[in-house]
Design a protein around this motif. Structure first.
Motif, PDB file in Angstrom:
ATOM      1  N   TRP A 260      23.208  80.578  54.289  1.00 17.20           N
ATOM      2  CA  TRP A 260      24.037  79.572  54.980  1.00 17.20           C
ATOM      3  C   TRP A 260      24.264  78.348  54.108  1.00 17.20           C
ATOM      4  O   TRP A 260      25.277  77.664  54.252  1.00 17.20           O
ATOM      5  N   PRO A 262      25.080  77.398  50.833  1.00 19.79           N
ATOM      6  CA  PRO A 262      26.294  77.093  50.083  1.00 19.79           C
ATOM      7  C   PRO A 262      27.516  76.949  50.987  1.00 19.79           C
ATOM      8  O   PRO A 262      28.300  75.997  50.835  1.00 19.79           O
ATOM      9  N   ASP A 263      27.683  77.864  51.930  1.00 14.56           N
ATOM     10  CA  ASP A 263      28.883  77.820  52.761  1.00 14.56           C
ATOM     11  C   ASP A 263      28.918  76.578  53.633  1.00 14.56           C
ATOM     12  O   ASP A 263      29.959  75.936  53.794  1.00 14.56           O
ATOM     13  N   ARG A 330      29.237  73.091  45.884  1.00 10.74           N
ATOM     14  CA  ARG A 330      28.511  74.351  45.835  1.00 10.74           C
ATOM     15  C   ARG A 330      27.402  74.279  44.804  1.00 10.74           C
ATOM     16  O   ARG A 330      26.298  74.781  45.016  1.00 10.74           O
ATOM     17  N   TYR A 334      23.435  74.901  45.533  1.00 15.32           N
ATOM     18  CA  TYR A 334      22.472  75.771  44.845  1.00 15.32           C
ATOM     19  C   TYR A 334      21.357  74.950  44.219  1.00 15.32           C
ATOM     20  O   TYR A 334      20.199  75.366  44.161  1.00 15.32           O
TER      21      TYR A 334
ATOM     22  N   GLN B 605      27.035  86.420  47.708  1.00 20.63           N
ATOM     23  CA  GLN B 605      27.488  85.405  48.651  1.00 20.63           C
ATOM     24  C   GLN B 605      28.917  85.759  49.073  1.00 20.63           C
ATOM     25  O   GLN B 605      29.885  85.213  48.563  1.00 20.63           O
ATOM     26  N   TYR B 612      25.252  87.936  55.737  1.00 23.01           N
ATOM     27  CA  TYR B 612      24.165  86.962  55.649  1.00 23.01           C
ATOM     28  C   TYR B 612      23.024  87.354  56.602  1.00 23.01           C
ATOM     29  O   TYR B 612      21.849  87.282  56.254  1.00 23.01           O
TER      30      TYR B 612
END
Lengths: 519, 633
Positions: A260, A262-263, A330, A334, B605, B612
């Protein structure tokens, strides 16, 4: 039969109460104050309330007696770690909320949607945008979340912890979906966050139930006693422990429960991302350490290898995937995953610490504070670098920033160095502290893996610096004129990142001396 | 037997000793930061700063003279410099019999040279900067000699190195000056390495670098460490004082403006090595090997310098060779042990006067000759630049050792002391005196006598008063300094050097007569070679190996090149090749592997929430597997 009235330590718990109260007052402001005054009222309210909470915290902590102990009938454990976490949460909460209130960058409106309920692209949205509407509810939402975080880190029983977890998470799901620009992305992020968060909460709750089945209690201290004198077999305990770990590691953003991050970090409005990156991480780490050290401390031989494996995976995946990112948010997402890994290294160490040495919890808090100051400033800077469509998130568009605005690029470079753990920054001392805590705990192989990961991580951050200073500037990207609301977190974050690298002594002493958990 | 000084804490005047350093340092910073507004007055500010330091030094000296011998060595603690872990280094000053003489020399001669430079640099557009550097030098040199601690001394040591570098390369538009500055700096680094290692060993062995602690600790040193430390200090001294094998930079350093040569490369900085050896006498006395090395270095250098001096046509290089040679004498004296310390300092002081005098005289001649330095283009100047000539003549008589001028007493004592310790060293010192007389007479004859060999368009003239007055003062001291200090300096320095007074003669001894005989022979030979025949306009080609070696600085540069520069270049090229062919390939390979890994991993990703959730479920299995494995293991 006599009923004794529950006791409640008003002064000691006042920091949480003030924040909660302010959030409720914020709701009333939405209902009662005319639209033109709401924004100002909310900003003044959150600033004053957080400052007041901080002062009450200092007052309560500096009391000679009764400042420590189990509060609210044993639901809250107010010890050194709680005070440290509360203080950090309040400071970083205030700094990130200041960025929420920035309006100069967006032509006089905040980074939040004019009308979050309207369908993107619909006439309703256009109407709200033209009318320059704003969702000032974001401030009470953030305050509710902050209060939840404060309870979460101090919760002395698993039920309180679960309630706090939900109080802290629900407003964040909402806030994530309220971006003014790229609304679909934002709403998608919010939905993902909600679904996966619900899944992880389910695991957590299941874990609570199983551990209750094993120990017959929700209280952390009682669980620890039950481990020492078990009544039932350990199967229940291990399964419960695994599920608790999953729920907590999800909030920390550790691999393999990181998807979840990064998004959501990219989709959420940048001020919210900053808030989540610091405060959520602080709260999740604080609660994890409390649950594992206090409730499951006797069982550490079984969870240390588990967390060690997760720490290695988290560091490795965080830095490796960050290498090829093309979006600055992003990349920072990370980066935040890899930092979670570094923090877990110290959690695994689990040392009480010899005299004069930094211990596990002290090193974790120091790391979080150093990381927090760098993060709050970094995300504030992300809101300032803009092109015609809003924030410029492509890393390539940051090229040559050093020539356009040497001060801001210099500060960002300093923050990158702190993230990378280069000496003379707070990040270096933080890394040194967590590594030495793990080393003392007998996890030298983990420290070596962590050092290797930080080598790779250095490349990630230096790449951004090289791009800012040694590349031709890109046309159309400029640094927006921000007000003090953004500059204060930027300046303070940069100054503290440098200060903690040069003079780490006082803070290291403080976090080491205040790191004893109460049971 | 090592006697230690009795130190008393500073009171009254002495607690302001730090102002001696602070005033020139602040003025230097002010001049550098102040910018062009200060162009018109900057040089007088700098002169004022040195005069303030000089007055302070004089007052302190007067205090010491009036006080009894037991109250003359004063410590001035300043501040805690380094406090970390087990280290505690206090920065402080030590104003004792030895350091005050240096302070007087530095500020006294320094003041005269500052004043002289006002005239000498009058037409230089960067004059303000020049004076800032000069003041910086004065401050650093005072730190060096006034420090009470080797680590603080090292600050001054590096400071004078920096000032020397800046001033040698002051005319940076000349590539030769830039190269000379670089050469001086690099060669000094070699010496500094020895210095650093010596200080580190002190910290490691004694836990402190303070003179007091080192002197106390030295008495208990084992032979290995006292020799090592002595040799390391000697290496440092060789670098700073241009002693063989680190001598090559001093001749090139003459690229700097002449006042710089006079102040830094003759009177003060280059004598720092002698100061260091004398100051560290407690260490040297514990090791016969180290003192022998000092004697050896001094003897070799005094001959090498004199040899180079005989064959140069550049007036400043003759003087530079002479400086090397005279410092060789001092080094020799310092290596002789207790009998020599006071003589080393005595010669250092007299040399400071007469060599500064002659360098400034050479500057005045160059001023007259449009900055030409080739003596073959001079001649017959005695009548044109009379003040310069007469003052120079005093320096000349002093250096070759004509009684009762300054050099006679100081050099004669060294030669006699050398004979007491080693006949070889004594004979070499004696020979050096003869050669000195030869090359200095040659210089005098070629410059001031004989035919006019001036280039077209050169119209010699006497220098302005601001330049000649310092010359007259320095000439006066070149004449009287020997007589004044001869009977006094040994007793004065006794507490600081730990040496016992040793009766000195006023009238020539048999060795003294022999010295004078050799000096006369040197003068006569030079007269026969250069006074009776016309001087050729270009140096005649010579096949005499002695002349060829002398003209090439005894191949010092060639030796350095072959022994150090070429091997270093080969090593550097090898490292570069290794870097580009092995390390870069390896590093690039690692980078490629990681970015490939990264590109693959990021595909996980997908952006789909069901993927996920699946990952999380796999994570649950992983957690379970790890827990089970832990229980099994």
């Amino acid at each position: 039969m006599t009923i004794t009235a529950p006791t409640f330590e008003w002064l000691q718990l006042s920091p949480v109460l003030v924040v909660l109260l302010a959030a409720c007052v914020g709701i009333l402001i939405e209902a009662l104050v005319p639209r033109v005054w709401r924004f100002l009222a909310q900003v003044v309210l959150f600033e004053l309330s957080i400052l007041a909470a901080f002062m009450l915290l200092v007052l309560s902590w500096s009391q000679p007696r009764n400042s420590l102990g189990l509060m609210a009938m044993g639901a809250i454990s107010l010890d050194g770690p709680s005070y440290l976490m509360w203080a950090s949460l309040l400071v970083f909460g205030l700094l990130s909320l200041l960025v929420f209130a920035e309006r100069d960058l967006g032509n006089g409106v905040t980074a939040f949607a004019a009308s979050a309920a309207s369908v993107p692209g619909s006439p309703a949205e256009a109407e709200a945008t033209t009318a320059r509407h704003e969702h000032t509810e974001v401030f009470p939402l953030a305050l509710f979340s902050l209060a939840g975080m404060m309870v979460f880190v101090a919760a002395n029983d698993l039920i309180t912890a679960f309630i706090a977890l939900e109080v802290m998470s629900l407003p964040l799901y909402l806030l994530s979906g309220m971006a003014r620009r790229r609304r679909l992305l934002s709403q998608e992020a919010a939905l993902k966050y909600f679904l996966l968060g619900a899944l992880s909460s389910a695991f957590f709750l299941f874990g609570v139930a199983l551990v209750y089945g094993f120990s017959g209690s929700f209280e952390l201290g009682a669980i620890n006693d039950a481990i020492a004198n078990p009544v039932y077999g350990r199967g229940l305990l291990y399964t419960g422990m695994a599920f608790l770990a999953i729920g907590l590691l999800f909030k920390i953003g550790a691999v393999p429960f990181h998807n979840w991050v990064p998004d959501v970090y990219v989709g959420a409005p940048t001020p919210v991302t900053g808030f989540m990156a610091i405060c959520t991480k602080l709260a999740a780490v604080g609660a994890t350490v409390r649950v594992f050290y206090v409730a499951l401390g006797a069982e550490r031989w079984s969870w240390q290898p588990l967390l060690a494996v997760v720490a290695v995976l988290t560091m490795a995946l965080g830095v490796v995937v960050a290498l090829t990112q093309t979006d600055i948010k992003r990349l920072l997402a990370y980066s935040s995953i890899s930092h979670a890994g570094f923090i877990l290294v110290a959690v695994v160490g689990a040392t009480a610490g010899a005299q004069g040495r930094v211990n596990s919890f002290g090193s974790i808090v120091f790391y979080l504070i150093a990381y927090g100051f760098a993060t709050v400033a970094a995300f504030a800077i992300v809101t300032m670098v803009r092109d015609s469509t809003g924030e410029a998130h492509a890393i390539s568009s940051w090229a040559g920033l050093g020539r356009k605005n040497p001060l801001l690029a210099g500060i960002f470079a300093l923050l990158m160095l702190s993230f990378a753990g280069i000496p003379l920054t707070g990040g270096f001392i933080g890394k040194w502290a967590v590594f030495s805590a793990a080393w003392q705990g007998g996890y030298s192989w983990l420290v070596i893996a962590a050092v290797a990961a930080s080598l790779v991580a250095a490349y990630v951050y230096l790449r951004v610096i090289v791009l800012m200073f040694f590349s031709e500037p890109v046309a159309g990207v400029a640094v927006g004129r921000a007000s003090g609301l953004t500059w204060v977190p930027v300046a303070l974050g940069a100054a503290l990142s440098a200060y903690l690298g040069l003079f780490p002594g006082p803070l290291l002493d403080l976090v080491t001396s205040a790191s004893t958990f109460l049971r | 037997m090592i006697t230690l000084e009795t130190l008393v804490p500073a009171t009254g005047m002495f607690s302001y000793a730090w102002l001696m350093i602070a005033v020139p340092a602040v003025v230097a910073a002010f001049l550098l930061i102040g910018g062009r507004i200060l162009d018109r007055v900057g040089h007088w500010l700098a002169v004022g700063a040195v005069l303030v330091s000089f007055s302070l030094a004089s007052c302190l000296f007067a205090h010491q003279l009036l006080a009894g011998p037991e109250a003359r060595a004063v410590t001035v603690p300043l501040f805690d410099w380094i406090t970390t872990g087990m280290w505690k280094v206090q920065a402080g000053l030590l104003v004792d019999q030895l350091s005050i003489l240096f302070a007087l020399l530095i500020t006294g001669v320094g003041s005269l040279i500052h004043i002289y430079s006002v005239g000498y640099m009058a037409h230089d557009e960067r004059r303000r900067r020049f004076f800032a550097y000069l003041n910086l030098f004065i401050a650093a040199m005072l730190i060096l000699v006034l420090a009470d601690n080797y680590l603080v001394l090292f600050v001054g040591w590096e400071g004078v190195g920096l000032a020397s570098y800046l001033l040698i390369g002051f005319w940076q538009h000349k590539p030769s000056a830039a190269a000379a500055a670089k050469k001086a700096f690099v060669m000094n680094r070699v010496g500094d390495l020895g210095m650093t290692m010596a200080v580190m060993s002190m910290l490691a062995l004694f836990g402190s670098s303070a003179f007091v602690a080192v002197n106390e600790g030295a008495a208990k040193l084992d032979p290995f460490w006292s020799t090592t430390m002595g040799l390391l200090l000697l290496l440092g001294a060789c670098g700073k004082s241009a002693q063989v094998p680190l001598q090559a930079w001093l001749l090139d350093a003459m690229e700097g403006p002449t006042p710089v040569s006079a102040l830094i490369h003759a009177a003060t900085m280059v004598t720092a090595g002698v100061y260091l050896v004398v100051r560290s006498h407690a260490i040297f006395e514990m090791s016969a090997a180290a003192t022998t090395a000092v004697v050896l270095v001094g003897t070799v250098t005094l001959l090498v310098g004199a040899w180079i001096g005989t064959s140069k046509d550049d007036i400043k290089k003759v003087l530079a060779g002479s400086t090397m040679s005279q410092i060789g004498y001092m080094m020799l004296a310092a290596g002789l042990g207790p009998v020599g310390y006071a003589f080393a300092i005595f010669h250092l002081l007299t040399h400071g006067f007469f060599k500064a005098n002659m360098f400034l005289g050479a500057g005045s001649v160059m001023h007259a000759m449009d900055d030409d330095v080739n003596m073959r283009h001079y001649g017959a100047l005695w009548n044109v630049t009379r003040v310069t000539f007469w003052t120079f003549a005093m320096g000349y008589l002093a250096i070759i050792g004509i009684p009762p001028l300054a050099g006679y007493f100081s050099k004669d004592h060294i030669i006699e002391a050398a004979f007491e310790v080693s006949t070889v060293a004594g004979v070499a010192a004696l020979l050096g005196a003869g050669v000195t007389a030869f090359y200095m007479t040659r210089l005098m004859l070629m410059t001031f006598f004989g035919e006019k060999r001036w280039r077209d368009g050169v119209h010699p003239h006497e220098s302005p008063k601001v330049m000649t007055v310092p010359l007259v003062i320095l000439a006066f001291f070149s004449v009287v300094a020997g007589v004044v200090m001869n009977g006094w300096i040994q007793e004065w320095l006794e507490p600081a050097t730990g040496a016992h007074a040793h009766e000195v003669e006023w009238l020539p001894t048999p060795i003294g007569w022999l010295t004078m005989l050799l000096v006369a022979a040197g003068v006569g030979l030079a007269w026969w070679l250069f006074g009776t025949k016309p001087v050729p306009d270009t140096a005649p080609a010579s096949r005499n190996p002695i002349t060829i070696a002398g003209r090439n600085d005894l191949f010092g540069d060639a030796i350095n090149d072959a022994l150090v520069v070429q091997p270093t270049l080969v090593l550097a090229r090898g490292l570069v090749a290794n870097d580009s062919r092995v390390l870069d390939v390896g590093a690039d390979g690692i980078g490629t592997v990681f970015s490939g890994l990264s590109a693959r991993t990021r595909r996980l990703q997908t952006g789909q929430v069901r993927a996920y959730a699946l990952t999380m479920t796999i994570g649950v299995l992983l957690v379970g597997a790890v827990l089970i494995l832990t229980q099994l293991g």
